[in-house]
Scaffold this active site. Structure first.
Site, PDB file in Angstrom:
ATOM      1  CG  ASP A   1      -4.175   0.827  -8.847  1.00 18.14           C
ATOM      2  OD1 ASP A   1      -2.944   0.885  -8.949  1.00 18.14           O
ATOM      3  OD2 ASP A   1      -4.815   1.351  -7.918  1.00 18.14           O
TER       4      ASP A   1
ATOM      5  CD  GLU B   1      -0.529  -2.217  -7.970  1.00 15.65           C
ATOM      6  OE1 GLU B   1       0.484  -1.558  -7.695  1.00 15.65           O
ATOM      7  OE2 GLU B   1      -1.685  -1.746  -7.891  1.00 15.65           O
TER       8      GLU B   1
END
Length: 539
Positions: free
Chosen positions: A208, A260
């Site tokens: 993330d 990401e």
């Protein structure tokens, strides 16, 4: 079917990966919240769909201030989802069906309930406990102003003051204090967490906010035009991910690292995909691209050109748990996506959006590399834009006073069967409502209603995944653009496969072919109607 590689150990290069937002997938115990037992009960559905791997949003112990992205303990499953033993069973049972498991790692921050941050608040300024985070004195005569001008992703300042007068950094919600990655204990802890899950069978991790982890220790104001950026895409990151790559490659079947990475500079983006760093990264440029032939062709060509020098596979995705659902977005006058312009109430033609989403499905599944499918996209679910304000949970909505509609509209629990809420999301007889309200007409999107229907989105995806897996040349590998009208995307894959997508407003001739393998909608004789895609056998 036992778990095998799709072709080689590098399964991620051409995998079809299904994103599971556990809270909204399937509720087994009837409390209105999806859980791991619910996912396990639907594994046959996922196997029939034909996906190669599942990516799970965070399922760890968490106060859920940000949907689980505020992690309190990486080694425990949140009780609302189940137990660690159930997670281990899920990984094993999915593997028996040939489906790998990808977990979510959130390295930028932890929850304010994490033991480290609890210790930091109890300790004095300047203590070793606080050194794992970004505690600083404030500005102003009495330290009443934040240490710098950094904004939170969720609105307002990225700093919160604690009772002793110091401030701590949180680039997201105040309940998500940022970690100091210059601290050796932070690095060691995350490598230990990776081992913990890899040893339990996880085949990879999604990272993330992968480009935001490192910070400039001087914490300069953004207004000063700091270069390099003080908290995005810093060079220190690459040493972190090289260390993770060595760990991932140490397993007999290497584990995948999936970033990401939101970066506008393609060359900077590609640095994360060098052979000793991440294996793949999400392709946000394509995700945000409007339904326009020129823009899509440029996005595809740029993506492939950027990945080629580092030998990394491209990824393709139309939606996720943060993005307006595809059938809604593609039915609007502005079919692109920009977080800054996200809004509800924009006029949408769902019939048009669904037609385009069907065509986009065949486009993405035919492109080189791996593809991601967000849960519910295979059911043509629209964005839910009328959730009552008192039911919205997303901090983006609350921290902006409702000016940002938040992301709950794409997180509404899935409809599985029946004609009334909870549409099979919860077991029959459950008294608890789903955690987010489902629209009254959700039944027409149910999996059972679409099962076996020749013209359903579910049937289209099942057929496309089956053909993608069985057709030589699809998945990882080269592609060649074909001569066509500028408003048509046409390309060849492998030996004899081609795909064409008509983004014009008039029917267009089909490329030369011997057989039609699959079309996103009815063809017009030898013509391809507008907003329609087709897979062809050229020889």
């Amino acid at each position: 079917m036992q778990l095998t590689d799709r072709s080689t150990n590098a399964w991620w290069r051409g995998a079809a990966i299904y994103q599971v937002y556990v809270r909204s997938f399937a509720d087994d115990n009837g409390d209105g919240v999806g859980d791991l037992a619910g996912v396990r009960s639907r594994l046959p559905y996922l196997a029939e769909l034909g996906v190669d791997a599942l990516w799970f949003n965070p399922w760890y112990a968490s106060p859920m201030a940000d949907g689980g992205y505020d992690v309190a303990d990486y080694r425990e499953i949140d009780p609302m989802f189940g137990t660690l033993a159930e997670a281990e069973k899920l990984i094993a049972e999915a593997g028996e069906l040939g489906i790998r498991t990808i977990i979510d790692i959130v390295p930028n921050h932890v929850s304010d309930a994490h033991r480290w941050f609890v210790q930091a608040l109890a300790a004095a300024p300047g203590s070793p406990e606080r050194a794992r985070f970004w505690f600083r004195p404030g500005k102003g005569e009495h330290g009443e102003l934040p240490p710098n001008d950094w904004p939170s992703q969720f609105g307002g300042s990225a700093w919160t003051r604690v009772p002793d007068g110091e401030w701590y950094l949180h680039r997201f919600a105040p309940e998500q204090p940022d970690l100091n990655w210059a601290h050796p204990e932070v690095r060691q802890e995350h490598e230990d967490v990776l081992r913990f899950w890899f040893d339990r069978g996880a085949a990879g991790v999604r990272i993330d906010s992968a480009a935001e982890v490192a910070k400039d220790p001087a914490l300069p104001d953004l207004a000063d035009g700091a270069d390099p950026h003080p908290y995005n895409d810093r060079d220190e990151l690459h040493d972190i991910y090289r260390s993770w790559r060595r760990l991932a490659d140490s397993y007999p079947q290497p584990k995948a690292l999936i970033g990401e990475v939101w970066l506008p500079d393609p060359e900077r983006f590609a640095r994360y995909l060098r052979p000793d760093e991440l294996h793949t990264a999400f392709n946000f440029g394509f995700l945000a691209c409007p339904w326009d032939a020129e823009a899509l062709r440029e996005s595809i060509s740029t993506t492939l050109a950027v990945h080629a020098p580092v030998g990394a596979p491209a990824t393709w995705v139309l939606a996720n748990h943060d993005i307006t659902r595809t059938v809604t977005r593609y039915g609007r006058a502005d079919t692109g996506f920009d977080f800054a312009d996200k809004a509800h109430g924009i006029p949408t033609d769902l019939a048009l959006g669904t037609r385009r989403a069907r065509a986009a499905a065949l486009l993405t599944l035919a492109l080189p590399g791996s593809v991601y499918l967000y849960q519910g996209e295979e059911l043509a679910l629209p964005e839910v834009e009328d959730i009552p304000a008192d039911r919205i949970e997303d901090p983006m909505y609350h921290r902006t006073g409702g000016t940002d509609p938040g992301r709950d509209g794409c997180r509404v629990p899935l409809p599985w069967n029946g004609s009334a809420p909870a549409f099979g999301f919860s077991p029959a007889g459950a008294t608890a409502e789903p955690w987010l309200p489902q629209p009254a007409d959700w039944g027409r999107h149910c999996a059972t209603a679409q099962d076996g229907a020749a013209d359903s989105m579910l049937t289209l995806y099942r057929t496309a995944f089956r053909l993608r897996r069985s057709t030589a040349g699809l998945g990882d590998g080269p592609m060649t653009w074909l001569d066509a009208d500028p408003r048509v995307l046409a390309f060849a894959r492998g030996d004899g496969f081609s795909c064409a997508v008509n983004l014009s407003d008039t029917p267009q001739p089909l490329p030369a072919h011997h057989a039609v393998l699959l079309a996103s909608g009815p063809l017009d004789g030898g013509l391809l109607p507008p907003d329609t895609a087709v897979w062809l056998r050229a020889n």
